[in-house]
Design a protein around this motif. Sequence first.
Motif, short mmCIF file in Angstrom:
data_model
loop_
_atom_site.label_atom_id
_atom_site.label_comp_id
_atom_site.label_asym_id
_atom_site.label_seq_id
_atom_site.Cartn_x
_atom_site.Cartn_y
_atom_site.Cartn_z
N ALA A 152 0.82 -1.22 0.00
CA ALA A 152 0.00 0.00 0.00
C ALA A 152 0.85 1.27 0.00
N ARG A 153 2.00 1.24 0.68
CA ARG A 153 2.80 2.45 0.81
C ARG A 153 3.40 2.92 -0.52
N PRO A 154 4.10 2.06 -1.27
CA PRO A 154 4.64 2.53 -2.56
C PRO A 154 3.55 2.93 -3.55
N VAL A 155 2.44 2.21 -3.53
CA VAL A 155 1.34 2.52 -4.45
C VAL A 155 0.76 3.89 -4.14
N THR A 156 0.62 4.23 -2.85
CA THR A 156 0.07 5.53 -2.47
C THR A 156 1.03 6.66 -2.85
N ILE A 157 2.33 6.44 -2.70
CA ILE A 157 3.31 7.45 -3.11
C ILE A 157 3.20 7.73 -4.61
N PHE A 158 3.13 6.66 -5.40
CA PHE A 158 3.02 6.82 -6.85
C PHE A 158 1.72 7.51 -7.24
N SER A 159 0.64 7.15 -6.54
CA SER A 159 -0.65 7.77 -6.86
C SER A 159 -0.66 9.26 -6.53
N GLY A 160 0.10 9.67 -5.50
CA GLY A 160 0.19 11.08 -5.18
C GLY A 160 0.78 11.88 -6.33
N VAL A 161 1.79 11.32 -6.98
CA VAL A 161 2.39 11.98 -8.14
C VAL A 161 1.38 12.07 -9.28
N MET A 162 0.61 10.99 -9.49
CA MET A 162 -0.37 10.97 -10.58
C MET A 162 -1.49 11.98 -10.36
N VAL A 163 -2.06 11.99 -9.16
CA VAL A 163 -3.18 12.90 -8.88
C VAL A 163 -2.73 14.35 -8.97
N GLY A 201 -0.04 15.58 -10.46
CA GLY A 201 0.37 15.90 -11.83
C GLY A 201 -0.81 16.10 -12.76
N GLY A 202 -1.82 15.25 -12.63
CA GLY A 202 -3.00 15.38 -13.49
C GLY A 202 -3.76 16.67 -13.24
N LEU A 203 -3.89 17.05 -11.96
CA LEU A 203 -4.60 18.29 -11.64
C LEU A 203 -3.84 19.52 -12.16
N MET A 204 -2.53 19.52 -11.99
CA MET A 204 -1.74 20.66 -12.47
C MET A 204 -1.74 20.73 -14.00
N LEU A 205 -1.68 19.55 -14.63
CA LEU A 205 -1.70 19.51 -16.09
C LEU A 205 -3.03 20.02 -16.63
N SER A 206 -4.11 19.79 -15.89
CA SER A 206 -5.44 20.23 -16.34
C SER A 206 -5.55 21.75 -16.38
N ALA A 207 -4.70 22.43 -15.61
CA ALA A 207 -4.74 23.89 -15.62
C ALA A 207 -4.31 24.46 -16.97
N PHE A 208 -3.58 23.66 -17.75
CA PHE A 208 -3.08 24.13 -19.05
C PHE A 208 -3.81 23.46 -20.21
N ALA A 209 -5.00 22.85 -19.94
CA ALA A 209 -5.73 22.12 -20.99
C ALA A 209 -6.24 23.10 -22.05
N ILE A 227 -8.55 10.80 -16.96
CA ILE A 227 -7.83 9.52 -16.97
C ILE A 227 -6.68 9.51 -15.96
N VAL A 228 -5.81 10.52 -16.01
CA VAL A 228 -4.63 10.52 -15.13
C VAL A 228 -5.05 10.63 -13.66
N VAL A 229 -5.87 11.63 -13.34
CA VAL A 229 -6.33 11.78 -11.95
C VAL A 229 -7.19 10.58 -11.54
N GLY A 230 -8.01 10.08 -12.47
CA GLY A 230 -8.86 8.93 -12.16
C GLY A 230 -8.06 7.70 -11.80
N LEU A 231 -6.99 7.40 -12.54
CA LEU A 231 -6.15 6.24 -12.23
C LEU A 231 -5.45 6.42 -10.88
N GLY A 232 -4.99 7.64 -10.60
CA GLY A 232 -4.37 7.90 -9.30
C GLY A 232 -5.34 7.67 -8.15
#
Length: 478
Positions: free
Chosen positions: A58-69, A71-79, A91-96
Motif C-alpha cells: 500500500a505504501r509505494p502505491v500511495t506514493i506513486f498515486s500522489g504523483v499521478m493525482v 500531476g494530473g490536476l496541475m496539467l489540467s490547468a493548461f488544458a 484519466i490521469v487523476v482517475g487512475l491515481g
Amino acid sequence: MAQLLAYGSPQSVGVLYPEWLHTYQEGKGMTAWVGSLVAGVGLIASPICSACVDNFGARPVTIFSGVMVAGGLMLSAFAPNIQFLIFSYGIVVGLGCGLVYAATLTITCQYFDKRRGLALGIVTTGTSVGAFIYATAQNELIVLYGLNGCLLIIGAIALNLMACSGFMRPLNMPGYYLKQKAALERDTEEQLFVKSPFDDLKIAVGSATTTPEKSLTVKELLITIDSKDLSIQTEKKEGPLAWLAIMKAIKKKQKAYTKYMQSLYEILQDQEMVAFCIAIFLFSLGAFPPVLFIEDVAQSEGLIEEVSVIPLVSIGAIATCIGKLALGILVDVKWINGIYLYAFTMFAGGLALLLIPITKSYIGLQILTAILGFFSGNWSLTSYITTKIVGLDRLTQAHGILMFFGGFGIMLGPPVVGWFFDWTQSYDLAFYFSGSCVLLGAFILFLLSLPCWNRRPSENDKPEVQYTFTCEKVASVA
C-alpha cells in the motif's frame, strides 16, 4: 486523509462542470465525460490497482498515486480543449484515485477484524469530507485565482498524499518483497557469502572484468536479485540449454497468471457475488450523475441564479459522510444482514432520484440531495460485504472485480444523462431513467440473495479463521 486529498476535487467536480461548459463551449454530454472518467476509470482499473497493492504494498502505491493525482490536476490547468482535459483530469487523476482507493481499503481490512465495518466507514468518509471542503474551496479559489489557478493550487495540495503513505506500515509482506526474499534464500550462499563482501562490492580500477553489478550495494543487490535469478541460470548454459531455462521461467510465470485468472473465475461463480456486481453497476449508473449535474439542474430549472454559499454538492457530501459512519456501525450489528441493508439503501436512493424531476423548489432539492447522499454512503459497505461473500484471502481480487463494474456504471452514467438533456432539453427523463436503474439493482440483489438458494454451508466463516491465524503468523515473523 489520503482519500480526502485524492477524491476531494473529483467528488466535487459538479462545481467545476459549469465552469468547463462556459470555458470550452462544448455540449453537456461531451463535457460530462471529464467527471465520469475521473470517477470511473480508477474503479474500472481496480483489478490492476488491486494487483499493484498485492505486489508492491500500500505504501509505494500511495506514493506513486500522489504523483499521478497532483500531476494530473496541475496539467489540467493548461488544458487547451476538452479532449486534453478528458485525458489529464479524467484519466490521469482517475487512475491515481483508483490506486489510492485500493491501497487504503486493502490495508484497512488487514488491520481491522471485529470492527471492520466501522473502520471502513471512517476511512471512506475521507471522500465525503473532501467533497464537502473542496466544493466550497474550489468556488472561492475560482473567484480569486480563476479556474486554472484553482487547479494548480489543489494539485499542489494533493502532493501531501506522499506524506499520508508513510503511516501505511505493511502488516502482510507484499508479493514483490516475498519474491525478493525467496530468491535471496535460494542464492544467498552463491551470491553473497561465497566471496568476501568487500571483494564482491568493490571495483578494481582499470580491471577488464569489472561489471556494473559489482558496484551495487547490498540493498540494491536484494532489489535486483529476482531479475538476476534468470540470468544466473542462463549464464552457465549455452545454446539450447539457455533457451530451455528461459522457457521454463516463462512457463512458471504463465502458470501463475493462469492460476490468478482461475481464481477470478471461481469468484464469479458465486451467485451472491454476481448479484452484488450487477447491483453495484446499476447503482453507479443511476446514483452518480446527481453529483455532477445537481448544480446545473438547479440553474436550468431557474431555482437559483448561481452556486450558493454551501453548494448542493457539499450538502450531498456531508450527508454521505454521515451515511458511511451510520451504515458502518449498523453493518457490525450481528442480526443485520449486510446485503439486505445494501439493497434497502439502493431502494431508498432510487425513490429519491425519481422525486428530483417533480421537485420545484431549491429547498426540496437540498432535502433530496441530503437523502440521496446519506444512502450513497453504502459505498463503505462494499469491502465488508465482499469479505463476507468471498473471504479476506480473496478480498483484493473480488474487490477489483466489483469496482470494475462500479466504475463502468459511473463512467456511463453522466454522459447518458447529458445526452438525455441534449436530446430533450430537460433533466426529467434522465432522472427517471437513473431512478429506475437503481430500483432494478435493489430488486435483483435482494432476489438473488434470498436464503432459499442452495449454497455451500458456512463457507463465509472459514476465511475469517484462516485470516486470524495468518495475521498472528506474519506478526510473529515480523
